[in-house]
Design an enzyme around this catalytic site. Structure first.
Site, PDB file in Angstrom:
ATOM      1  N   CYS A  26       8.793  -2.335  -9.366  1.00 44.25           N
ATOM      2  CA  CYS A  26       8.804  -2.250  -7.900  1.00 44.25           C
ATOM      3  C   CYS A  26       7.433  -1.887  -7.344  1.00 44.25           C
ATOM      4  O   CYS A  26       7.214  -1.944  -6.143  1.00 44.25           O
ATOM      5  CB  CYS A  26       9.821  -1.221  -7.435  1.00 44.25           C
ATOM      6  SG  CYS A  26      11.487  -1.790  -7.696  1.00 44.25           S
TER       7      CYS A  26
ATOM      8  N   ASP B  83       6.080   1.141  -7.452  1.00 46.89           N
ATOM      9  CA  ASP B  83       5.871   2.563  -7.180  1.00 46.89           C
ATOM     10  C   ASP B  83       6.814   3.418  -8.012  1.00 46.89           C
ATOM     11  O   ASP B  83       7.981   3.093  -8.203  1.00 46.89           O
ATOM     12  CB  ASP B  83       5.966   2.899  -5.686  1.00 46.89           C
ATOM     13  CG  ASP B  83       7.187   2.335  -5.015  1.00 46.89           C
ATOM     14  OD1 ASP B  83       8.066   1.821  -5.730  1.00 46.89           O
ATOM     15  OD2 ASP B  83       7.273   2.415  -3.786  1.00 46.89           O
TER      16      ASP B  83
ATOM     17  N   CYS C 299       1.000   3.183  -4.416  1.00 45.69           N
ATOM     18  CA  CYS C 299       0.009   2.988  -3.364  1.00 45.69           C
ATOM     19  C   CYS C 299      -0.441   4.329  -2.767  1.00 45.69           C
ATOM     20  O   CYS C 299       0.024   5.387  -3.167  1.00 45.69           O
ATOM     21  CB  CYS C 299       0.598   2.100  -2.277  1.00 45.69           C
ATOM     22  SG  CYS C 299       2.057   2.808  -1.527  1.00 45.69           S
TER      23      CYS C 299
ATOM     24  N   CYS D 106       8.241   5.210   0.565  1.00 46.31           N
ATOM     25  CA  CYS D 106       7.491   6.094  -0.341  1.00 46.31           C
ATOM     26  C   CYS D 106       7.943   7.539  -0.183  1.00 46.31           C
ATOM     27  O   CYS D 106       8.052   8.277  -1.161  1.00 46.31           O
ATOM     28  CB  CYS D 106       5.990   6.013  -0.054  1.00 46.31           C
ATOM     29  SG  CYS D 106       5.296   4.408  -0.374  1.00 46.31           S
TER      30      CYS D 106
END
Lengths: 398, 206
Positions: B34, B36, B61, B105
């Site tokens: 994915c 992350d 990221c 995130c």
């Protein structure tokens, strides 16, 4: 050091001489072309000179050049115009899964409107499947579209081989096909990422339609051109008053066209010299990175079949958006194929279509150069890139 | 929307980075596929049930690193109960906002923290393992962010129905065919629920 721009695939910095060439058209020469009066004649002269220099750069005739308000305008006029003018001959078009979005979105548009589209696959290096092209051609095929230099991988497609396959098809050779509809298959080439980075001779390549834009070669945004081979029918797709070009009606910035003409002049006055220079920087960047980080995965073909300004590599266990953002903090612009840098949160479609896995796509970094990129900028980038990778590798959880 | 100064600060200078070799518990959320992933390592005071130390590692990221960093900073010294009550919205606020496409995130960071806390509590007999049922699925759905809207798919009324019987889980979504985030939503649902051994077959209908 000033900001280092290594995302020249997206756009380039206009050369100061380009700006200088544009200025009169933003100040005292702001008129649109018109007959007889001196102001309009000056504008006509600018357009004429722009067409001449575009034609010369492609070895085309001036009458085969259309000036447009950019690369995407040129692509839309060329693709839609050709298909609309030739739809009575067939309803099948071919492109590849790794083409530039302008081609893919146009293909999708026609697919939604009753056309049959074949999307060719591509191999690991980014070459489209020519065997599949051969077997996909049929009597209803009217158009094959391709991207000359891939904007992600930098791989250059062999237009000669594509053209040979198209020309061997019975609809081109005149050999009778059962139920043949006398279709002629045209070849559309998006040369946006190739123009000014490799020699393009439209006569030698025998392409039917070809497009490019000025802002990829240190020219201004808002100008582009379309080559249409004599005898190729293009329907009007943009209706309105004809100011500068009969296909891209309405106004096109004369300043942008003057800038484009200057950018072409500067790019082509020593094309081979510029290509060799960008190639040397491309090699220097890769060597510098590999000297510090060890062997990295180079995405796309390498050598002569890769466009001279593109370096796309994947770094193991480091995510691309993180690298891109950290380089941005150090004043360096790059691009990545990571899902995290896209609005749809999907990894780059070209990376995936050419067999990369998710991690290779997420960890990809694309550096694209221009003739204005300096050796010092490359050396600074190597130092900072190695630092960034080192920093992110220390905190990686995989 | 661009990243805030706070996001950039935590990205460039992440707090509590690294591994605790003798951690009492660790938990990972996300996956390299994915793009992350976050792993938290926690040192917990058994008597006071507070988080004495916390470290993390991240593959992802800038906002992935920043959200993991600020989460670690916020929960250090807090009780397990307090840590369990942290929400992704608090993380986003603490960072002075996140672009909607990056909200997931913050969810990942909070989920990883809560997973670690829950794992510790179950291991120490402080809470019972919960049975898997439709409520569990709904809780998981609250961790799926629609990146266009910047909110979870339950709040956005995108979960039409959940059916679970004999190991077969079917989730019916209320999401447009043309929604560019549909694929990401579906793949995140699959990623979240495929970890439950109770799910033998998973159908996501969009």
């Amino acid at each position: 050091m000033e900001r280092v721009h290594l995302d020249n695939c997206m756009t380039t910095k206009p050369d100061p001489l380009v700006i200088e060439a544009m200025m009169p058209f933003l100040t005292e020469k702001y008129f649109l072309p018109s007959n007889f009066v001196s102001t309009g004649s000056n504008s006509k002269k600018c357009i004429q000179e722009c067409k001449q220099i575009v034609a010369k750069s492609l070895n085309a005739d001036e009458s085969e050049i259309h000036l447009t308000s950019g690369g995407t305008s040129a692509n839309n006029i060329g693709i839609k115009g050709y298909i609309m003018a030739n739809a009575h001959k067939g309803n099948h078009i071919i492109c590849s899964q790794i083409d530039y979005p302008d081609i893919l979105t146009n293909a999708a548009f026609f697919e939604e409107n009753g056309f049959d589209v074949t999307y060719l696959g591509a191999d690991w290096d980014g070459y489209i499947d020519l065997e599949k092209l051969k077997s996909s051609l049929r009597k209803e095929t009217i158009l094959v579209m391709t991207t000359l230099a891939n904007h992600v991988l930098g791989t250059i497609q062999s237009i000669k081989k594509i053209k040979e396959i198209i020309n061997c098809h019975p609809s081109k050779t005149g050999v009778e096909m059962t139920g043949s509809s006398n279709s002629n298959i045209a070849l559309f080439v998006d040369a946006g990422h190739a123009y000014g980075r490799m020699p393009i001779d439209v006569k030698e390549l025998d392409v039917d339609i070809l497009s490019f834009s000025a802002h990829k070669i240190n020219g201004p945004q808002g100008a582009g051109a379309l080559f249409v081979k004599k005898g190729t029918k293009i329907a009007q797709t943009k209706h309105g008053i004809v100011r500068i070009d009969n296909l891209d009606t309405g106004g096109i910035s004369l300043a942008a066209l003057a800038g484009m003409a200057k950018a072409i002049e500067l790019q082509f006055n020593d094309l081979q010299g510029h290509i060799d220079y960008m190639r040397s920087l491309q090699n220097r960047l890769l060597q510098g990175i590999e000297e510090k980080l060890g062997k990295v995965l180079v995405n796309g073909a390498w050598g002569e079949n890769r466009i001279c300004h593109n370096l796309n590599i994947s770094i193991e266990n480091v995510e691309g958006e993180g690298m891109m953002m950290m380089l941005d903090m150090f004043g360096i612009n790059v691009a990545t194929g990571s899902a995290c840098s896209s609005q749809g949160l999907q990894p780059n479609y070209i990376m995936m279509a050419t067999g990369r896995n998710f991690v290779q796509s997420h960890g990809s970094m694309k550096f694209t150069l221009s003739r204005l990129t300096t050796q010092a900028e490359i050396d600074y980038t190597i130092v900072k890139f190695v630092e960034v990778v080192g920093k992110l590798r220390k905190i990686t959880s995989i | 929307m661009d990243y805030s100064e706070k996001v950039l600060d935590h990205f460039m200078n992440p707090r509590n980075i690294g591994k605790i070799t003798n951690a009492d518990v660790e938990a990972t959320e996300g996956s390299p596929a994915c793009g992350d992933q976050v792993t938290y390592y926690l040192k917990i005071n058994e008597e006071t049930l507070t988080i004495e130390d916390i470290k993390f590692l991240s593959y992802g990221c800038a906002s992935n690193i920043a959200t993991a960093s600020i989460t670690s900073e916020l929960v250090k010294g807090k009780t397990l109960e307090e840590a369990s009550n942290f929400t992704w919205k608090q993380i986003v606020e603490s960072l002075d906002g996140l672009p909607s496409v990056k909200i997931h995130c913050s969810v990942l960071a909070v989920d990883a923290l809560k997973s670690a806390v829950k794992k510790y509590q179950i291991e120490k007999g402080l809470r019972a393992a919960e049975p898997f049922n439709e409520k569990t699925v709904m809780q998981e759905m609250r961790s799926i962010i629609h990146s266009g809207a910047g909110d979870d798919i339950v709040t956005l009324n995108m979960v039409k129905s959940i059916e679970y019987q004999d190991g077969i889980l079917t989730i019916n979504l209320n999401i447009s065919e043309k929604d560019v985030h549909k694929c990401t939503v579906v793949s995140e649902i699959k990623e979240h629920l495929s970890r439950f051994e109770e799910v033998k077959e998973l159908n996501v209908r969009a």
